[in-house]
Design a protein around this motif. Structure first.
Motif, mmCIF file in Angstrom:
data_model
loop_
_atom_site.group_PDB
_atom_site.id
_atom_site.type_symbol
_atom_site.label_atom_id
_atom_site.label_comp_id
_atom_site.label_asym_id
_atom_site.label_seq_id
_atom_site.Cartn_x
_atom_site.Cartn_y
_atom_site.Cartn_z
ATOM 1 N N ARG A 83 41.758 40.060 -4.065
ATOM 2 C CA ARG A 83 40.532 38.800 -4.624
ATOM 3 C C ARG A 83 40.698 37.576 -3.153
ATOM 4 N NH1 ARG A 83 40.452 40.599 -10.511
ATOM 5 N NH2 ARG A 83 41.867 38.817 -10.417
ATOM 6 N N PHE A 84 41.430 37.365 -3.160
ATOM 7 C CA PHE A 84 41.097 36.340 -2.316
ATOM 8 C C PHE A 84 41.572 36.096 -1.159
ATOM 9 C CE2 PHE A 84 41.433 34.808 -7.245
ATOM 10 C CZ PHE A 84 40.455 34.298 -7.105
ATOM 11 N N ASP A 85 40.413 35.157 -0.030
ATOM 12 C CA ASP A 85 40.958 35.238 1.310
ATOM 13 C C ASP A 85 42.153 34.507 0.804
ATOM 14 O OD1 ASP A 85 38.880 37.388 2.492
ATOM 15 O OD2 ASP A 85 37.288 35.600 1.280
ATOM 16 N N TYR A 86 41.983 33.262 0.734
ATOM 17 C CA TYR A 86 42.893 32.196 0.811
ATOM 18 C C TYR A 86 43.549 31.618 -0.257
ATOM 19 C CZ TYR A 86 40.298 30.261 5.210
ATOM 20 O OH TYR A 86 40.189 30.959 6.184
ATOM 21 N N ILE A 87 44.882 31.707 -0.387
ATOM 22 C CA ILE A 87 46.091 31.038 -1.724
ATOM 23 C C ILE A 87 46.393 30.112 -0.936
ATOM 24 C CG2 ILE A 87 47.418 32.136 -3.963
ATOM 25 C CD1 ILE A 87 46.412 34.876 -2.557
ATOM 26 N N LEU A 88 45.971 28.903 -1.829
ATOM 27 C CA LEU A 88 46.536 27.572 -1.606
ATOM 28 C C LEU A 88 47.008 26.950 -2.914
ATOM 29 C CD1 LEU A 88 43.146 26.191 0.007
ATOM 30 C CD2 LEU A 88 45.674 27.351 0.940
ATOM 31 N N ALA A 89 48.831 27.265 -2.496
ATOM 32 C CA ALA A 89 50.128 26.008 -3.500
ATOM 33 C C ALA A 89 49.470 24.541 -3.265
ATOM 34 C CB ALA A 89 51.098 26.429 -3.703
ATOM 35 N N MET A 90 49.557 23.803 -4.503
ATOM 36 C CA MET A 90 49.711 22.094 -4.038
ATOM 37 C C MET A 90 50.949 22.105 -4.503
ATOM 38 S SD MET A 90 46.575 21.492 -5.497
ATOM 39 C CE MET A 90 46.127 22.904 -5.302
ATOM 40 N N ASP A 91 52.145 22.747 -4.435
ATOM 41 C CA ASP A 91 53.494 22.378 -3.912
ATOM 42 C C ASP A 91 54.867 23.484 -3.481
ATOM 43 O OD1 ASP A 91 54.560 23.423 -5.904
ATOM 44 O OD2 ASP A 91 54.005 21.539 -6.939
ATOM 45 N N ARG A 92 55.506 22.739 -2.929
ATOM 46 C CA ARG A 92 56.872 24.358 -2.980
ATOM 47 C C ARG A 92 56.859 25.165 -3.322
ATOM 48 N NH1 ARG A 92 58.040 19.405 0.687
ATOM 49 N NH2 ARG A 92 57.154 19.690 2.701
ATOM 50 N N ASP A 93 57.300 24.225 -4.848
ATOM 51 C CA ASP A 93 58.296 25.303 -5.920
ATOM 52 C C ASP A 93 56.914 26.507 -6.255
ATOM 53 O OD1 ASP A 93 60.339 24.056 -6.475
ATOM 54 O OD2 ASP A 93 59.980 23.112 -7.768
ATOM 55 N N TYR A 95 54.625 27.800 -3.663
ATOM 56 C CA TYR A 95 54.472 28.187 -2.880
ATOM 57 C C TYR A 95 55.059 29.395 -3.324
ATOM 58 C CZ TYR A 95 53.979 30.086 1.907
ATOM 59 O OH TYR A 95 53.846 30.275 3.098
ATOM 60 N N ARG A 96 56.560 29.018 -2.954
ATOM 61 C CA ARG A 96 57.619 30.163 -3.105
ATOM 62 C C ARG A 96 57.700 30.870 -3.638
ATOM 63 N NH1 ARG A 96 60.549 25.855 -1.387
ATOM 64 N NH2 ARG A 96 61.152 24.559 -3.509
ATOM 65 N N ILE A 97 57.082 30.619 -5.830
ATOM 66 C CA ILE A 97 56.824 32.153 -6.448
ATOM 67 C C ILE A 97 56.039 33.344 -5.771
ATOM 68 C CG2 ILE A 97 55.780 31.428 -8.717
ATOM 69 C CD1 ILE A 97 57.689 29.724 -9.356
ATOM 70 N N LEU A 98 54.821 32.449 -5.553
ATOM 71 C CA LEU A 98 53.482 32.933 -4.545
ATOM 72 C C LEU A 98 53.801 33.577 -3.941
ATOM 73 C CD1 LEU A 98 50.422 30.770 -4.247
ATOM 74 C CD2 LEU A 98 50.872 32.475 -6.123
ATOM 75 N N GLU A 99 55.076 33.502 -2.720
ATOM 76 C CA GLU A 99 55.656 33.614 -1.855
ATOM 77 C C GLU A 99 56.093 35.241 -2.512
ATOM 78 O OE1 GLU A 99 57.085 32.561 2.359
ATOM 79 O OE2 GLU A 99 58.062 32.036 0.664
ATOM 80 N N HIS A 108 50.152 36.148 4.763
ATOM 81 C CA HIS A 108 48.960 35.877 5.402
ATOM 82 C C HIS A 108 48.230 34.826 4.802
ATOM 83 C CE1 HIS A 108 46.644 38.794 5.265
ATOM 84 N NE2 HIS A 108 45.190 38.212 5.668
ATOM 85 N N LYS A 109 47.695 35.428 3.375
ATOM 86 C CA LYS A 109 46.557 34.120 2.895
ATOM 87 C C LYS A 109 47.605 33.084 2.010
ATOM 88 C CE LYS A 109 44.138 38.793 0.867
ATOM 89 N NZ LYS A 109 43.512 39.421 -0.058
ATOM 90 N N LEU A 110 48.431 33.224 1.803
ATOM 91 C CA LEU A 110 49.288 31.864 1.207
ATOM 92 C C LEU A 110 49.347 30.646 2.880
ATOM 93 C CD1 LEU A 110 52.467 33.991 -0.012
ATOM 94 C CD2 LEU A 110 49.900 33.337 -1.031
ATOM 95 N N GLY A 111 49.226 29.694 1.504
ATOM 96 C CA GLY A 111 49.211 28.559 2.218
ATOM 97 C C GLY A 111 49.465 27.098 1.189
#
Length: 161
Positions: A83-93, A95-99, A108-111
């Protein structure tokens, strides 16, 4: 003009990601892009499902003219990666879960949200939940800077072609 969708993600979706959601929503509406940029927020954990943002988060945001009262916590779900073009994490932890949750075609949408504010010299939006009021103000300072950078990036990549 292509529609763009942004998902802001923190742990419980009651402090940092709803702050980013509300700040960016206001910025987008003020810039006249409310009809082309869709914004949402979610948490990697199900701690606060259906709850409004933390009262301290709402109070700090309200002091800067941002209303978060309509937002409710939800957890990231598999469909979000489509659904989303950009999925932006607030912190590294987070981000790793999203990965770990992301299908290969969506990685490629994660940042990291603060990648849009390199001048702030901080990589992560700190979780203010267990701290005092200054933590919520710091979150707002960082989020406002990153929201400005994100909107500028979206203008350059998608909106002003």
């Amino acid at each position: 003009m292509k529609r763009i969708s942004i998902l802001f993600v923190c742990m419980g979706n009651i402090c940092r990601s709803p702050t980013a959601h509300g700040v960016f929503r206001r910025l987008v509406e003020e810039a006249g892009y409310g009809d082309v940029i869709r914004i949402d927020s979610a948490g990697t954990h199900a701690y606060h499902l259906g709850e409004a943002p933390d009262r301290r988060t709402q109070q700090a945001a309200r002091s800067r003219g941002v209303d978060l009262a309509d937002l409710r916590a939800r957890q990231v779900e598999a469909a979000d990666f489509d659904r989303f073009d950009y999925i932006l994490a607030m912190d590294r932890d987070n981000y790793r879960i999203l990965e770990s949750l992301s299908p290969a075609h969506a990685s490629h949408k994660l940042g990291m949200f603060l990648d849009f504010a390199p001048h702030m010299g901080v990589a992560e939006v700190p979780d203010p939940y267990y701290g005092g009021p200054t933590g919520f103000e710091q979150v707002l300072d960082l989020v406002e800077a990153a929201a400005d950078g994100l909107l500028q990036t979206l203008r350059e990549r998608h909106l002003e072609r």
